[in-house]
Scaffold this motif. Structure first.
Motif, PDB file in Angstrom:
ATOM      1  N   VAL A   1      64.558 -36.872  63.953  1.00  0.00           N
ATOM      2  CA  VAL A   1      63.626 -35.824  64.397  1.00  0.00           C
ATOM      3  C   VAL A   1      64.362 -34.754  65.187  1.00  0.00           C
ATOM      4  O   VAL A   1      64.115 -33.553  65.016  1.00  0.00           O
ATOM      5  CB  VAL A   1      62.481 -36.431  65.231  1.00  0.00           C
ATOM      6  N   GLY A   2      65.285 -35.168  66.039  1.00  0.00           N
ATOM      7  CA  GLY A   2      66.037 -34.203  66.845  1.00  0.00           C
ATOM      8  C   GLY A   2      66.835 -33.229  65.995  1.00  0.00           C
ATOM      9  O   GLY A   2      66.801 -32.012  66.216  1.00  0.00           O
ATOM     10  N   SER A   3      67.562 -33.747  64.997  1.00  0.00           N
ATOM     11  CA  SER A   3      68.355 -32.875  64.121  1.00  0.00           C
ATOM     12  C   SER A   3      67.448 -31.971  63.293  1.00  0.00           C
ATOM     13  O   SER A   3      67.773 -30.801  63.049  1.00  0.00           O
ATOM     14  CB  SER A   3      69.248 -33.707  63.206  1.00  0.00           C
TER      15      SER A   3
ATOM     16  N   PHE B   1      72.788 -37.976  65.247  1.00  0.00           N
ATOM     17  CA  PHE B   1      72.272 -36.614  65.435  1.00  0.00           C
ATOM     18  C   PHE B   1      73.279 -35.548  65.000  1.00  0.00           C
ATOM     19  O   PHE B   1      72.970 -34.674  64.190  1.00  0.00           O
ATOM     20  CB  PHE B   1      71.890 -36.428  66.908  1.00  0.00           C
ATOM     21  N   SER B   2      74.478 -35.610  65.545  1.00  0.00           N
ATOM     22  CA  SER B   2      75.482 -34.583  65.248  1.00  0.00           C
ATOM     23  C   SER B   2      75.938 -34.655  63.797  1.00  0.00           C
ATOM     24  O   SER B   2      76.193 -33.621  63.165  1.00  0.00           O
ATOM     25  CB  SER B   2      76.681 -34.719  66.187  1.00  0.00           C
ATOM     26  N   ALA B   3      76.038 -35.870  63.248  1.00  0.00           N
ATOM     27  CA  ALA B   3      76.487 -36.023  61.860  1.00  0.00           C
ATOM     28  C   ALA B   3      75.485 -35.431  60.879  1.00  0.00           C
ATOM     29  O   ALA B   3      75.873 -34.849  59.863  1.00  0.00           O
ATOM     30  CB  ALA B   3      76.731 -37.495  61.547  1.00  0.00           C
ATOM     31  N   TYR B   4      74.183 -35.575  61.167  1.00  0.00           N
ATOM     32  CA  TYR B   4      73.168 -34.977  60.301  1.00  0.00           C
ATOM     33  C   TYR B   4      73.365 -33.467  60.207  1.00  0.00           C
ATOM     34  O   TYR B   4      73.344 -32.883  59.118  1.00  0.00           O
ATOM     35  CB  TYR B   4      71.764 -35.274  60.836  1.00  0.00           C
ATOM     36  N   ILE B   5      73.568 -32.835  61.359  1.00  0.00           N
ATOM     37  CA  ILE B   5      73.720 -31.380  61.395  1.00  0.00           C
ATOM     38  C   ILE B   5      75.062 -30.962  60.812  1.00  0.00           C
ATOM     39  O   ILE B   5      75.136 -30.043  59.980  1.00  0.00           O
ATOM     40  CB  ILE B   5      73.568 -30.854  62.839  1.00  0.00           C
ATOM     41  N   ASN B   6      76.130 -31.613  61.229  1.00  0.00           N
ATOM     42  CA  ASN B   6      77.471 -31.253  60.760  1.00  0.00           C
ATOM     43  C   ASN B   6      77.610 -31.433  59.252  1.00  0.00           C
ATOM     44  O   ASN B   6      78.216 -30.597  58.568  1.00  0.00           O
ATOM     45  CB  ASN B   6      78.524 -32.089  61.480  1.00  0.00           C
ATOM     46  N   ASP B   7      77.055 -32.517  58.721  1.00  0.00           N
ATOM     47  CA  ASP B   7      77.165 -32.771  57.289  1.00  0.00           C
ATOM     48  C   ASP B   7      76.308 -31.794  56.478  1.00  0.00           C
ATOM     49  O   ASP B   7      76.658 -31.461  55.342  1.00  0.00           O
ATOM     50  CB  ASP B   7      76.773 -34.209  56.961  1.00  0.00           C
ATOM     51  N   SER B   8      75.198 -31.352  57.050  1.00  0.00           N
ATOM     52  CA  SER B   8      74.380 -30.330  56.379  1.00  0.00           C
ATOM     53  C   SER B   8      75.163 -29.027  56.259  1.00  0.00           C
ATOM     54  O   SER B   8      75.148 -28.367  55.214  1.00  0.00           O
ATOM     55  CB  SER B   8      73.081 -30.092  57.152  1.00  0.00           C
TER      56      SER B   8
ATOM     57  N   MET C   1      58.445 -35.379  53.848  1.00  0.00           N
ATOM     58  CA  MET C   1      59.614 -35.069  53.023  1.00  0.00           C
ATOM     59  C   MET C   1      60.301 -36.343  52.546  1.00  0.00           C
ATOM     60  O   MET C   1      60.712 -36.445  51.382  1.00  0.00           O
ATOM     61  CB  MET C   1      60.604 -34.211  53.813  1.00  0.00           C
ATOM     62  N   GLN C   2      60.423 -37.328  53.422  1.00  0.00           N
ATOM     63  CA  GLN C   2      61.033 -38.593  53.016  1.00  0.00           C
ATOM     64  C   GLN C   2      60.157 -39.312  51.994  1.00  0.00           C
ATOM     65  O   GLN C   2      60.651 -39.959  51.069  1.00  0.00           O
ATOM     66  CB  GLN C   2      61.266 -39.488  54.238  1.00  0.00           C
ATOM     67  N   GLY C   3      58.835 -39.179  52.160  1.00  0.00           N
ATOM     68  CA  GLY C   3      57.918 -39.740  51.174  1.00  0.00           C
ATOM     69  C   GLY C   3      58.123 -39.133  49.808  1.00  0.00           C
ATOM     70  O   GLY C   3      58.129 -39.834  48.779  1.00  0.00           O
ATOM     71  N   LEU C   4      58.317 -37.810  49.777  1.00  0.00           N
ATOM     72  CA  LEU C   4      58.566 -37.121  48.507  1.00  0.00           C
ATOM     73  C   LEU C   4      59.866 -37.600  47.871  1.00  0.00           C
ATOM     74  O   LEU C   4      59.920 -37.853  46.657  1.00  0.00           O
ATOM     75  CB  LEU C   4      58.618 -35.609  48.742  1.00  0.00           C
ATOM     76  N   LEU C   5      60.915 -37.742  48.686  1.00  0.00           N
ATOM     77  CA  LEU C   5      62.209 -38.168  48.161  1.00  0.00           C
ATOM     78  C   LEU C   5      62.136 -39.587  47.588  1.00  0.00           C
ATOM     79  O   LEU C   5      62.687 -39.858  46.512  1.00  0.00           O
ATOM     80  CB  LEU C   5      63.269 -38.093  49.265  1.00  0.00           C
ATOM     81  N   VAL C   6      61.477 -40.487  48.307  1.00  0.00           N
ATOM     82  CA  VAL C   6      61.309 -41.852  47.797  1.00  0.00           C
ATOM     83  C   VAL C   6      60.483 -41.830  46.518  1.00  0.00           C
ATOM     84  O   VAL C   6      60.800 -42.523  45.541  1.00  0.00           O
ATOM     85  CB  VAL C   6      60.642 -42.758  48.855  1.00  0.00           C
ATOM     86  N   TYR C   7      59.434 -41.033  46.508  1.00  0.00           N
ATOM     87  CA  TYR C   7      58.528 -40.919  45.360  1.00  0.00           C
ATOM     88  C   TYR C   7      59.266 -40.417  44.118  1.00  0.00           C
ATOM     89  O   TYR C   7      59.013 -40.884  42.997  1.00  0.00           O
ATOM     90  CB  TYR C   7      57.393 -39.970  45.720  1.00  0.00           C
ATOM     91  N   ILE C   8      60.216 -39.486  44.321  1.00  0.00           N
ATOM     92  CA  ILE C   8      60.978 -38.913  43.207  1.00  0.00           C
ATOM     93  C   ILE C   8      62.164 -39.804  42.828  1.00  0.00           C
ATOM     94  O   ILE C   8      62.325 -40.200  41.674  1.00  0.00           O
ATOM     95  CB  ILE C   8      61.485 -37.503  43.560  1.00  0.00           C
TER      96      ILE C   8
ATOM     97  N   ILE D   1      68.140 -29.929  52.482  1.00  0.00           N
ATOM     98  CA  ILE D   1      69.373 -30.701  52.274  1.00  0.00           C
ATOM     99  C   ILE D   1      69.518 -31.737  53.385  1.00  0.00           C
ATOM    100  O   ILE D   1      69.920 -32.884  53.139  1.00  0.00           O
ATOM    101  CB  ILE D   1      70.597 -29.775  52.226  1.00  0.00           C
ATOM    102  N   LEU D   2      69.181 -31.352  54.612  1.00  0.00           N
ATOM    103  CA  LEU D   2      69.217 -32.298  55.721  1.00  0.00           C
ATOM    104  C   LEU D   2      68.338 -33.512  55.423  1.00  0.00           C
ATOM    105  O   LEU D   2      68.731 -34.656  55.685  1.00  0.00           O
ATOM    106  CB  LEU D   2      68.746 -31.614  57.005  1.00  0.00           C
ATOM    107  N   GLN D   3      67.163 -33.268  54.836  1.00  0.00           N
ATOM    108  CA  GLN D   3      66.248 -34.370  54.527  1.00  0.00           C
ATOM    109  C   GLN D   3      66.842 -35.310  53.471  1.00  0.00           C
ATOM    110  O   GLN D   3      66.653 -36.529  53.545  1.00  0.00           O
ATOM    111  CB  GLN D   3      64.903 -33.825  54.048  1.00  0.00           C
ATOM    112  N   THR D   4      67.554 -34.757  52.506  1.00  0.00           N
ATOM    113  CA  THR D   4      68.190 -35.623  51.501  1.00  0.00           C
ATOM    114  C   THR D   4      69.287 -36.472  52.141  1.00  0.00           C
ATOM    115  O   THR D   4      69.464 -37.634  51.783  1.00  0.00           O
ATOM    116  CB  THR D   4      68.784 -34.807  50.332  1.00  0.00           C
ATOM    117  N   LEU D   5      70.014 -35.899  53.099  1.00  0.00           N
ATOM    118  CA  LEU D   5      71.058 -36.658  53.784  1.00  0.00           C
ATOM    119  C   LEU D   5      70.449 -37.775  54.628  1.00  0.00           C
ATOM    120  O   LEU D   5      71.030 -38.862  54.746  1.00  0.00           O
ATOM    121  CB  LEU D   5      71.898 -35.724  54.664  1.00  0.00           C
ATOM    122  N   ILE D   6      69.281 -37.505  55.218  1.00  0.00           N
ATOM    123  CA  ILE D   6      68.571 -38.541  55.970  1.00  0.00           C
ATOM    124  C   ILE D   6      68.209 -39.693  55.043  1.00  0.00           C
ATOM    125  O   ILE D   6      68.364 -40.871  55.390  1.00  0.00           O
ATOM    126  CB  ILE D   6      67.305 -37.956  56.628  1.00  0.00           C
TER     127      ILE D   6
END
Length: 306
Positions: free
Chosen positions: A211-213, A12-19, A179-186, A276-281
């Motif tokens: 989901v929390g982040s 959770f924290s890494a997703y936010i901090n890295d964004s 969003m993850q579907g779009l990233l996989v699709y691309i 950007i958070l979604q790409t990191l996920i």
């Protein structure tokens, strides 16, 4: 500039901090290119918004509001043209706005450079712009009805309070899934349904952290946008109170439309953090499964020993 680690197991924290860290490292170059690529289209959207809603806002509470120029019988063709133009520009702008974080991160992975030009980013976006349009079209037919049914059921359940947490958690989860579907699709050039299937696995692999982040980041974005949207809202409430609960059109100054327009711009720009958070996920899920960074580190250790 230190290297940004894309492939990394995150909580959770890494997703936010890295964004946040991403924009500390690349923010200046990122938003400079964002303005170059999207600035003109965003201003055009705002201009169309102003043209369409200027009279509607100015005539709120006025029984003759339908007599404004946009809704007048003689301007039906013009209204239809403006509507179609707005749809086309919105689609193009959405492709560019969603495409930039996808391309920017992919360019970082490929080149490991610190800065990119707008031309480089735009050229990369054009390689999959058609796929983005197709994904959006299919999602409109397949995914949107699912979201609508979910929201309808959640709203009904809210009457017994059960639906409130369902909506609070479920709606962001659906957004992340798409969003993850779009990233996989691309990124992986998968078929639509196989991309959505893999996106579901990504979502469920670290559900509460993902989901929390996403909820936290979206709340921060909403607060920034609300700072502009609340000004017209409170002005309207004040006008109603001061006029004895009878809203008078002239008391809604046209300049307040500026705040709505500013809210749109802030929303578009700040959504980059969410994207950007979604790409990191996505990259975190890929690292969990393929251990790309771990294998790279092991390989580098072997080279250093030689």
């Amino acid at each position: 500039m230190p290297e940004f680690q894309l492939y990394k197991k995150r909580n959770f924290s890494a997703y936010i901090n890295d964004s946040i860290q991403f924009f500390k490292l690349y923010g200046k170059n990122y938003f400079k290119n964002y303005i170059i690529i999207n600035g003109a289209l965003l201003l055009l959207i705002c201009a169309l918004f102003y043209i369409v809603f200027k009279d509607l806002f100015s005539n709120m509470g006025n029984p003759t509001a339908l007599n404004n120029w946009f809704l007048a019988d003689g301007n039906i063709a013009l209204a239809f043209f403006v509507f179609i133009l707005f749809i086309i520009i919105s689609i193009v702008s959405s492709i560019l706005c969603l495409g930039q974080p996808i391309s920017y991160v992919r360019l970082i992975e490929k080149s490991n450079k610190d800065e990119f030009t707008a031309s480089e980013i735009l050229q990369d976006i054009m390689t999959y712009a058609g796929r983005m349009f197709v994904f959006g079209l299919i999602s409109f037919i397949v995914l949107l009805p699912i979201m609508f049914v979910f929201i309808l059921i959640g709203t009904m359940l809210s009457l017994v309070l059960v639906g409130i947490p369902v909506l609070i958690i479920g709606i962001p989860a659906l957004i992340v899934w798409s969003m993850q579907g779009l990233l996989v699709y691309i990124y992986e050039e998968s078929g639509y349904f196989s991309a959505m299937k893999k996106a579901w696995k990504i979502l469920m692999s670290n559900f509460w952290h993902i989901v929390g982040s996403s909820i936290v980041v979206y709340i921060l974005i909403s607060i920034a946008q609300s700072a502009f949207n609340m000004v017209p809202y409170f002005t309207m409430i004040g006008s109603i109170v001061s006029s004895g609960s009878e809203f008078k059109a002239p008391e809604f100054p046209p300049y307040l439309i500026f705040f709505y327009v500013a809210g749109i711009l802030v929303s578009y720009i700040s959504l980059n953090i969410f994207n950007i958070l979604q790409t990191l996920i996505y990259y975190s899920a890929k690292e969990e499964k393929e251990h790309i960074q771990v294998l790279s580190d092991i390989e580098n250790i072997g080279k250093n020993e030689l």
